[in-house]
Write a protein that holds these residues in place. Sequence first.
Motif, short mmCIF file in Angstrom:
data_model
loop_
_atom_site.label_atom_id
_atom_site.label_comp_id
_atom_site.label_asym_id
_atom_site.label_seq_id
_atom_site.Cartn_x
_atom_site.Cartn_y
_atom_site.Cartn_z
N PRO A 101 36.83 36.48 -61.67
CA PRO A 101 36.40 36.54 -63.12
C PRO A 101 35.24 37.89 -63.36
CG PRO A 101 35.81 34.53 -62.28
CD PRO A 101 36.36 35.16 -61.23
N CYS A 102 35.36 38.61 -64.17
CA CYS A 102 34.62 39.78 -64.27
C CYS A 102 33.14 39.36 -64.51
CB CYS A 102 34.86 40.56 -65.56
SG CYS A 102 36.18 41.63 -65.68
N ASP A 103 32.87 38.28 -65.04
CA ASP A 103 31.52 37.50 -65.33
C ASP A 103 31.39 36.04 -65.12
OD1 ASP A 103 29.12 36.40 -66.30
OD2 ASP A 103 28.93 38.01 -67.72
N ARG A 105 30.16 33.98 -66.25
CA ARG A 105 29.90 32.93 -67.16
C ARG A 105 31.22 32.60 -68.02
NH1 ARG A 105 25.46 35.97 -70.53
NH2 ARG A 105 26.90 37.74 -69.67
N PHE A 106 32.02 33.39 -68.00
CA PHE A 106 33.09 33.56 -68.65
C PHE A 106 34.56 33.49 -67.83
CE2 PHE A 106 30.08 36.29 -70.97
CZ PHE A 106 29.57 35.31 -71.97
N THR A 107 34.88 32.19 -67.19
CA THR A 107 36.10 32.03 -66.61
C THR A 107 37.47 31.76 -67.28
OG1 THR A 107 35.45 29.73 -66.12
CG2 THR A 107 34.73 31.12 -64.56
N SER A 108 37.15 31.42 -68.55
CA SER A 108 38.32 31.32 -69.29
C SER A 108 38.18 31.51 -70.76
CB SER A 108 38.60 29.60 -69.22
OG SER A 108 37.63 29.05 -70.08
N ARG A 109 39.23 31.84 -71.75
CA ARG A 109 39.20 32.10 -72.80
C ARG A 109 38.33 31.38 -73.59
NH1 ARG A 109 43.61 34.66 -76.13
NH2 ARG A 109 44.76 34.35 -74.09
N GLU A 110 38.49 29.97 -73.31
CA GLU A 110 37.69 28.80 -74.07
C GLU A 110 36.15 29.02 -73.88
OE1 GLU A 110 37.25 24.09 -74.47
OE2 GLU A 110 38.90 24.87 -73.36
N SER A 111 35.74 29.23 -72.66
CA SER A 111 34.36 29.51 -72.39
C SER A 111 33.85 30.60 -73.09
CB SER A 111 34.01 29.47 -70.97
OG SER A 111 34.65 30.94 -70.25
N LEU A 112 34.60 31.75 -73.43
CA LEU A 112 34.17 32.93 -74.07
C LEU A 112 33.87 32.67 -75.54
CD1 LEU A 112 33.84 35.95 -73.75
CD2 LEU A 112 36.15 36.30 -74.47
N MET A 113 35.00 31.82 -75.99
CA MET A 113 34.94 31.69 -77.35
C MET A 113 33.80 30.57 -77.89
SD MET A 113 38.91 30.96 -78.79
CE MET A 113 39.49 30.09 -77.49
N CYS A 114 33.36 29.57 -76.67
CA CYS A 114 32.20 28.87 -76.91
C CYS A 114 30.94 29.64 -77.05
CB CYS A 114 32.15 27.71 -76.06
SG CYS A 114 33.53 26.52 -75.97
N HIS A 115 30.85 30.65 -76.05
CA HIS A 115 29.57 31.48 -76.22
C HIS A 115 29.69 32.25 -77.50
CE1 HIS A 115 26.80 34.26 -74.54
NE2 HIS A 115 27.64 35.48 -75.14
N LEU A 116 30.80 32.71 -78.11
CA LEU A 116 30.60 33.13 -79.44
C LEU A 116 30.11 32.38 -80.34
CD1 LEU A 116 34.04 35.26 -79.10
CD2 LEU A 116 31.89 36.21 -79.48
N GLY A 117 30.46 31.41 -80.31
CA GLY A 117 30.23 30.09 -81.26
C GLY A 117 28.66 29.93 -81.13
N GLU A 118 28.15 30.04 -79.92
CA GLU A 118 26.69 29.69 -79.67
C GLU A 118 26.04 30.96 -80.21
OE1 GLU A 118 23.89 29.32 -75.81
OE2 GLU A 118 26.06 28.45 -75.98
N MET A 119 26.45 32.20 -79.76
CA MET A 119 25.36 33.57 -79.91
C MET A 119 25.62 33.96 -81.42
SD MET A 119 24.08 33.05 -76.99
CE MET A 119 22.97 34.88 -77.31
N ILE A 120 26.58 33.93 -82.14
CA ILE A 120 26.76 34.49 -83.18
C ILE A 120 25.70 33.86 -84.37
CG2 ILE A 120 28.20 34.67 -85.44
CD1 ILE A 120 30.54 35.09 -83.65
N PRO A 121 25.27 32.93 -84.40
CA PRO A 121 24.36 32.47 -85.31
C PRO A 121 23.01 33.01 -85.05
CG PRO A 121 25.52 30.56 -84.63
CD PRO A 121 26.06 31.64 -83.82
N LYS A 122 22.96 33.36 -83.86
CA LYS A 122 21.59 33.69 -83.36
C LYS A 122 21.35 35.56 -83.89
CE LYS A 122 20.93 30.62 -79.53
NZ LYS A 122 21.06 30.23 -78.18
#
Length: 150
Positions: A101-103, A105-122
């Motif tokens: 993995p490049c990072d 924290r993001f080992t899968s597409r799902e982990s990336l989408m969950c991160h987006l869902g958490e950070m966009i409201p901020k």
Amino acid sequence: MASNLIKGSSPYTLDSKHSDKERWICIYPAYINSKKTLAQGRKIAKEKCVENPTHQEMRDVLVAAGLKIGVENKLYSREKSKELLYRGRLRVQLKNDDGSPCDGRFTSRESLMCHLGEMIPKLKVRQTKGGGDQQQASSSKGKNKGKGRK
């Protein structure tokens, strides 16, 4: 910066590397839209999603996370509306050429989408939109309060 527009990427072949843009994962805003159903293209649980995300908001979060991304002017095939608001697809590099993995924290597409869902409201853009709407609503109530009563 890393968010260059991808133009004419070459087709996928068996000897393509993970660093080749055609091997990067694709993410559409509909994947993390809490207003969509699974049949309409939402990919993760509604609780982890965001209301009507845009590709610009997604790009801002991923650039801040330090990922290599590309923006494409594409429309999700399940999207009913052809509005400009719903256009845009992101390509994201998740793996290095050796498959790691490049990072972490993001080992899968799902982990990336969950991160987006958490950070966009901020994002500041999201926070100022909410505050401005409340301010307008309260100020308009005050203006109409005295009128019409005698």
